[in-house]
Design a protein around this motif. Structure first.
Motif, PDB file in Angstrom:
ATOM      1  N   PHE A  37       0.918  -1.265   0.148  1.00 38.34           N
ATOM      2  CA  PHE A  37       0.043  -0.072   0.166  1.00 38.34           C
ATOM      3  C   PHE A  37       0.724   1.227  -0.010  1.00 38.34           C
ATOM      4  N   CYS A  38       1.897   1.342   0.814  1.00 38.22           N
ATOM      5  CA  CYS A  38       2.631   2.604   0.933  1.00 38.22           C
ATOM      6  C   CYS A  38       3.879   2.643   0.462  1.00 38.22           C
ATOM      7  N   TRP A  39       4.338   1.569   0.104  1.00 35.39           N
ATOM      8  CA  TRP A  39       5.748   1.090  -0.271  1.00 35.39           C
ATOM      9  C   TRP A  39       6.722   1.358   0.595  1.00 35.39           C
ATOM     10  N   SER A  40       6.577   1.163   1.993  1.00 33.93           N
ATOM     11  CA  SER A  40       7.630   1.213   2.840  1.00 33.93           C
ATOM     12  C   SER A  40       8.389  -0.187   2.615  1.00 33.93           C
ATOM     13  N   LYS A  41       9.469   0.109   2.801  1.00 32.88           N
ATOM     14  CA  LYS A  41      10.715  -1.006   2.757  1.00 32.88           C
ATOM     15  C   LYS A  41      10.755  -1.907   3.870  1.00 32.88           C
ATOM     16  N   PHE A  42      10.556  -3.202   3.671  1.00 28.79           N
ATOM     17  CA  PHE A  42      10.882  -4.164   4.586  1.00 28.79           C
ATOM     18  C   PHE A  42      12.462  -4.827   4.163  1.00 28.79           C
ATOM     19  N   SER A  43      13.132  -5.050   5.284  1.00 25.92           N
ATOM     20  CA  SER A  43      14.547  -5.675   5.231  1.00 25.92           C
ATOM     21  C   SER A  43      15.285  -6.090   6.107  1.00 25.92           C
ATOM     22  N   GLU A  44      16.382  -6.471   6.360  1.00 27.41           N
ATOM     23  CA  GLU A  44      17.043  -6.686   7.337  1.00 27.41           C
ATOM     24  C   GLU A  44      18.140  -5.475   7.838  1.00 27.41           C
ATOM     25  N   PHE A  45      17.897  -4.394   6.988  1.00 26.50           N
ATOM     26  CA  PHE A  45      18.837  -3.214   7.122  1.00 26.50           C
ATOM     27  C   PHE A  45      18.067  -2.341   8.279  1.00 26.50           C
ATOM     28  N   LYS A  46      19.027  -1.568   9.036  1.00 27.26           N
ATOM     29  CA  LYS A  46      18.718  -1.107  10.208  1.00 27.26           C
ATOM     30  C   LYS A  46      17.781   0.013   9.885  1.00 27.26           C
ATOM     31  N   ASP A  47      17.617   1.099   9.012  1.00 26.26           N
ATOM     32  CA  ASP A  47      16.456   1.984   8.815  1.00 26.26           C
ATOM     33  C   ASP A  47      15.114   1.329   8.123  1.00 26.26           C
ATOM     34  N   ASP A  48      15.021   0.153   8.022  1.00 32.63           N
ATOM     35  CA  ASP A  48      13.912  -0.287   7.255  1.00 32.63           C
ATOM     36  C   ASP A  48      12.910  -1.051   8.424  1.00 32.63           C
ATOM     37  N   LEU A  49      11.798  -1.402   7.782  1.00 33.81           N
ATOM     38  CA  LEU A  49      10.973  -2.032   8.546  1.00 33.81           C
ATOM     39  C   LEU A  49      11.480  -3.458   8.685  1.00 33.81           C
ATOM     40  N   HIS A  50      11.260  -4.127   9.834  1.00 32.74           N
ATOM     41  CA  HIS A  50      11.792  -5.578  10.249  1.00 32.74           C
ATOM     42  C   HIS A  50      10.524  -6.411  10.168  1.00 32.74           C
ATOM     43  N   GLN A  51       9.560  -6.243  10.427  1.00 32.49           N
ATOM     44  CA  GLN A  51       8.410  -7.051  10.793  1.00 32.49           C
ATOM     45  C   GLN A  51       7.128  -6.592  10.128  1.00 32.49           C
ATOM     46  N   GLY A  52       6.180  -7.364   9.913  1.00 32.25           N
ATOM     47  CA  GLY A  52       4.618  -6.839   9.296  1.00 32.25           C
ATOM     48  C   GLY A  52       3.906  -8.122   9.037  1.00 32.25           C
ATOM     49  N   TYR A  53       2.808  -7.857   8.339  1.00 37.54           N
ATOM     50  CA  TYR A  53       2.136  -8.710   7.944  1.00 37.54           C
ATOM     51  C   TYR A  53       2.124  -9.225   6.381  1.00 37.54           C
ATOM     52  N   CYS A  54       1.986 -10.387   6.247  1.00 35.52           N
ATOM     53  CA  CYS A  54       2.287 -10.950   4.723  1.00 35.52           C
ATOM     54  C   CYS A  54       1.174 -12.148   4.370  1.00 35.52           C
ATOM     55  N   THR A  55       1.249 -12.430   3.391  1.00 34.25           N
ATOM     56  CA  THR A  55       0.414 -13.647   2.846  1.00 34.25           C
ATOM     57  C   THR A  55       1.158 -14.749   3.253  1.00 34.25           C
ATOM     58  N   LEU A  56       0.373 -15.711   3.179  1.00 33.10           N
ATOM     59  CA  LEU A  56       1.221 -17.075   3.873  1.00 33.10           C
ATOM     60  C   LEU A  56       2.352 -17.534   3.149  1.00 33.10           C
ATOM     61  N   ASP A  57       2.316 -17.153   1.757  1.00 30.79           N
ATOM     62  CA  ASP A  57       3.373 -17.700   0.899  1.00 30.79           C
ATOM     63  C   ASP A  57       4.500 -16.409   1.002  1.00 30.79           C
ATOM     64  N   GLY A  58       4.420 -15.489   1.636  1.00 34.12           N
ATOM     65  CA  GLY A  58       5.403 -14.534   1.851  1.00 34.12           C
ATOM     66  C   GLY A  58       5.248 -13.752   0.474  1.00 34.12           C
ATOM     67  N   LYS A  59       4.534 -13.726  -0.214  1.00 33.18           N
ATOM     68  CA  LYS A  59       4.841 -13.000  -1.763  1.00 33.18           C
ATOM     69  C   LYS A  59       4.247 -11.350  -1.525  1.00 33.18           C
TER      70      LYS A  59
END
Length: 79
Positions: A37-59
């Protein structure tokens, strides 16, 4: 709802089962995802989101803020 974040996601995210989990990179070449929706970035990098909701297949990933804003509209089930 008139919201800039709604861009046709109802075609693939309506009535989906989601899980709340920590993001882990899939490979050395696939190291991030974006909120559908908002294009916030999920990653393992320090300044990004580290957890959230995802579909069961992780897509598809959804940040906590967008999940709260759209959970009723999209009728998500959280496992």
């Amino acid at each position: 709802m008139n919201d800039w974040r709604i861009q046709g996601q109802e075609n693939y995210l309506k009535d989906c089962n989601l899980v709340f989990k920590k993001f882990y990179k899939f490979s050395d070449t696939w190291d991030h995802e974006h909120c559908e929706f908002c294009w916030s970035k999920f990653s393992e990098f320090k300044d990004d989101l580290h957890q959230g909701y995802c579909t069961l297949d992780g897509k598809y990933w959804i940040c906590e803020g967008c999940f709260k804003d759209f959970k009723d509209m999209f009728h998500w089930n959280v496992n």
